[in-house]
Design a protein around this motif. Sequence first.
Motif, PDB file in Angstrom:
ATOM      1  N   LEU A   1       1.277  10.108   8.955  1.00  0.00           N
ATOM      2  CA  LEU A   1      -0.017   9.435   9.035  1.00  0.00           C
ATOM      3  C   LEU A   1      -0.924   9.864   7.897  1.00  0.00           C
ATOM      4  CD1 LEU A   1      -0.587   9.788  12.873  1.00  0.00           C
ATOM      5  CD2 LEU A   1      -0.076   7.685  11.637  1.00  0.00           C
ATOM      6  N   VAL A   2      -1.632   8.900   7.347  1.00  0.00           N
ATOM      7  CA  VAL A   2      -2.612   9.170   6.297  1.00  0.00           C
ATOM      8  C   VAL A   2      -3.862   8.337   6.566  1.00  0.00           C
ATOM      9  CG1 VAL A   2      -0.888   9.725   4.538  1.00  0.00           C
ATOM     10  CG2 VAL A   2      -1.711   7.397   4.739  1.00  0.00           C
TER      11      VAL A   2
ATOM     12  N   TRP B   1       0.870  -1.170   0.000  1.00  0.00           N
ATOM     13  CA  TRP B   1       0.000   0.000   0.000  1.00  0.00           C
ATOM     14  C   TRP B   1       0.904   1.216   0.000  1.00  0.00           C
ATOM     15  CZ3 TRP B   1      -4.721  -0.434   3.762  1.00  0.00           C
ATOM     16  CH2 TRP B   1      -5.487  -1.547   3.414  1.00  0.00           C
ATOM     17  N   TRP B   2       0.670   2.127  -0.941  1.00  0.00           N
ATOM     18  CA  TRP B   2       1.560   3.259  -1.156  1.00  0.00           C
ATOM     19  C   TRP B   2       0.816   4.578  -0.994  1.00  0.00           C
ATOM     20  CZ3 TRP B   2       6.645   2.156  -1.852  1.00  0.00           C
ATOM     21  CH2 TRP B   2       6.952   0.840  -2.166  1.00  0.00           C
ATOM     22  N   TYR B   3       1.554   5.616  -0.668  1.00  0.00           N
ATOM     23  CA  TYR B   3       1.005   6.961  -0.574  1.00  0.00           C
ATOM     24  C   TYR B   3       1.150   7.619  -1.941  1.00  0.00           C
ATOM     25  CZ  TYR B   3       0.292  11.786   0.835  1.00  0.00           C
ATOM     26  OH  TYR B   3      -0.169  13.068   0.942  1.00  0.00           O
ATOM     27  N   VAL B   4       0.013   7.885  -2.567  1.00  0.00           N
ATOM     28  CA  VAL B   4      -0.003   8.453  -3.908  1.00  0.00           C
ATOM     29  C   VAL B   4      -0.443   9.908  -3.815  1.00  0.00           C
ATOM     30  CG1 VAL B   4      -1.025   8.304  -6.210  1.00  0.00           C
ATOM     31  CG2 VAL B   4      -0.496   6.216  -4.936  1.00  0.00           C
ATOM     32  N   GLU B   5       0.326  10.761  -4.472  1.00  0.00           N
ATOM     33  CA  GLU B   5       0.056  12.194  -4.463  1.00  0.00           C
ATOM     34  C   GLU B   5       0.206  12.702  -5.892  1.00  0.00           C
ATOM     35  OE1 GLU B   5       1.248  15.409  -1.185  1.00  0.00           O
ATOM     36  OE2 GLU B   5       2.961  14.594  -2.263  1.00  0.00           O
ATOM     37  N   GLY B   6      -0.826  13.312  -6.410  1.00  0.00           N
ATOM     38  CA  GLY B   6      -0.774  13.811  -7.782  1.00  0.00           C
ATOM     39  C   GLY B   6      -0.588  12.699  -8.808  1.00  0.00           C
ATOM     40  N   GLY B   7      -1.102  11.511  -8.488  1.00  0.00           N
ATOM     41  CA  GLY B   7      -1.020  10.387  -9.420  1.00  0.00           C
ATOM     42  C   GLY B   7       0.288   9.610  -9.370  1.00  0.00           C
ATOM     43  N   LYS B   8       1.199   9.992  -8.467  1.00  0.00           N
ATOM     44  CA  LYS B   8       2.489   9.306  -8.367  1.00  0.00           C
ATOM     45  C   LYS B   8       2.771   8.928  -6.914  1.00  0.00           C
ATOM     46  CE  LYS B   8       4.591  11.826 -12.174  1.00  0.00           C
ATOM     47  NZ  LYS B   8       5.679  12.698 -12.579  1.00  0.00           N
TER      48      LYS B   8
ATOM     49  N   TYR C   1     -10.189   2.559   5.281  1.00  0.00           N
ATOM     50  CA  TYR C   1      -9.919   1.452   6.198  1.00  0.00           C
ATOM     51  C   TYR C   1      -9.288   1.903   7.516  1.00  0.00           C
ATOM     52  CZ  TYR C   1     -10.814  -1.115   1.948  1.00  0.00           C
ATOM     53  OH  TYR C   1     -11.391  -1.600   0.799  1.00  0.00           O
ATOM     54  N   GLY C   2      -8.979   3.187   7.661  1.00  0.00           N
ATOM     55  CA  GLY C   2      -8.405   3.689   8.896  1.00  0.00           C
ATOM     56  C   GLY C   2      -7.274   4.668   8.657  1.00  0.00           C
ATOM     57  N   TRP C   3      -6.550   4.950   9.741  1.00  0.00           N
ATOM     58  CA  TRP C   3      -5.378   5.822   9.688  1.00  0.00           C
ATOM     59  C   TRP C   3      -4.135   4.946   9.727  1.00  0.00           C
ATOM     60  CZ3 TRP C   3      -4.698  11.138   9.487  1.00  0.00           C
ATOM     61  CH2 TRP C   3      -5.868  11.896   9.507  1.00  0.00           C
ATOM     62  N   TRP C   4      -3.171   5.255   8.857  1.00  0.00           N
ATOM     63  CA  TRP C   4      -1.999   4.406   8.668  1.00  0.00           C
ATOM     64  C   TRP C   4      -0.703   5.204   8.786  1.00  0.00           C
ATOM     65  CZ3 TRP C   4      -3.239  -0.628   8.200  1.00  0.00           C
ATOM     66  CH2 TRP C   4      -4.559  -0.921   7.842  1.00  0.00           C
ATOM     67  N   TYR C   5       0.352   4.491   9.228  1.00  0.00           N
ATOM     68  CA  TYR C   5       1.679   5.094   9.291  1.00  0.00           C
ATOM     69  C   TYR C   5       2.431   4.756   8.005  1.00  0.00           C
ATOM     70  CZ  TYR C   5       6.458   6.110  10.587  1.00  0.00           C
ATOM     71  OH  TYR C   5       7.741   6.602  10.608  1.00  0.00           O
ATOM     72  N   VAL C   6       2.760   5.793   7.251  1.00  0.00           N
ATOM     73  CA  VAL C   6       3.490   5.651   5.995  1.00  0.00           C
ATOM     74  C   VAL C   6       4.930   6.069   6.233  1.00  0.00           C
ATOM     75  CG1 VAL C   6       3.700   6.533   3.630  1.00  0.00           C
ATOM     76  CG2 VAL C   6       1.441   6.069   4.606  1.00  0.00           C
ATOM     77  N   GLU C   7       5.849   5.268   5.737  1.00  0.00           N
ATOM     78  CA  GLU C   7       7.274   5.555   5.871  1.00  0.00           C
ATOM     79  C   GLU C   7       7.922   5.363   4.500  1.00  0.00           C
ATOM     80  OE1 GLU C   7      10.476   4.579   9.273  1.00  0.00           O
ATOM     81  OE2 GLU C   7       9.440   2.836   8.464  1.00  0.00           O
ATOM     82  N   GLY C   8       8.530   6.422   3.979  1.00  0.00           N
ATOM     83  CA  GLY C   8       9.139   6.340   2.653  1.00  0.00           C
ATOM     84  C   GLY C   8       8.126   6.042   1.563  1.00  0.00           C
TER      85      GLY C   8
END
Length: 102
Positions: A18-19, A3-10, A23-30
Amino acid sequence: YGWWYVEGGKINFNYTGLVANEYGWWYVEGGKINFNYTGLVANEYGWWRVEGGKINFNYTGLALNEYGWWYVEGGKINFNYNGYAAYYGVTYRVEGGKVITA
């Protein structure tokens, strides 16, 4: 895969924080959700108890970060809490949400 953090389609490989999704709030790293992370993470809404990469809104108890031990209520550090909290059979005094003494 993941699962990746996508911003502006990338994928934003530089994002850590945190995002939220449906499904909830998640900790994103890199740029990727870190499903192995357990600890405290801050965002603009406060400090949160993350377990397995997801905020645990049901957690009430003590949690540790680099600033000390804290009283967490409903998944969030309660900086207004003054009283006592037990952790593995030991009772601690808490002031302003932070453990002061055993």
